[in-house]
Design a protein around this motif. Structure first.
Motif, PDB file in Angstrom:
ATOM      1  N   ALA A   9       1.070  -1.099  -0.032  1.00  0.00           N
ATOM      2  CA  ALA A   9       0.084   0.024  -0.121  1.00  0.00           C
ATOM      3  C   ALA A   9       0.795   1.314  -0.060  1.00  0.00           C
ATOM      4  O   ALA A   9       0.599   2.316  -0.569  1.00  0.00           O
ATOM      5  N   TRP A  24      -5.981   2.062   0.650  1.00  0.00           N
ATOM      6  CA  TRP A  24      -7.042   0.903   1.367  1.00  0.00           C
ATOM      7  C   TRP A  24      -8.433   1.458   1.015  1.00  0.00           C
ATOM      8  O   TRP A  24      -9.241   0.337   0.861  1.00  0.00           O
ATOM      9  N   SER A  28     -11.458  -1.189  -0.653  1.00  0.00           N
ATOM     10  CA  SER A  28     -12.717  -1.365   0.023  1.00  0.00           C
ATOM     11  C   SER A  28     -13.802  -1.075  -0.686  1.00  0.00           C
ATOM     12  O   SER A  28     -14.897  -1.783  -0.462  1.00  0.00           O
TER      13      SER A  28
END
Length: 75
Positions: A9, A24, A28
């Motif tokens: 990431a 992130w 999601s």
């Protein structure tokens, strides 16, 4: 088929010019694919748009935001 170019990431954030939290969130929301879980999670650079930096002014232009998949809602 091309092999994915998997990175952490933090590396994906540097590549796009965005914060790690944005990477992130995109994962999601389904904007990008996450490979693995937790500390082993990786993201494919082929799904991300690279930032550009003007060599004369050091101005940073962020990569484009990946599109939401059909029917998905932004977080």
């Amino acid at each position: 088929m091309d092999q994915p170019q998997l990175v952490t990431a933090a590396d994906a954030a540097y590549y796009t010019g965005r914060p790690v939290g944005t990477i992130w969130r995109w994962a999601s929301e389904g904007r990008i694919t996450v490979h693995g879980r937790g500390r082993k999670a990786r993201y494919d650079l082929r799904e991300l748009d690279r930032k550009t930096v003007n060599p004369w002014t050091d101005e940073v232009h962020l990569g484009k935001t990946p599109k939401l998949p059909a029917g998905a809602r932004a977080a």
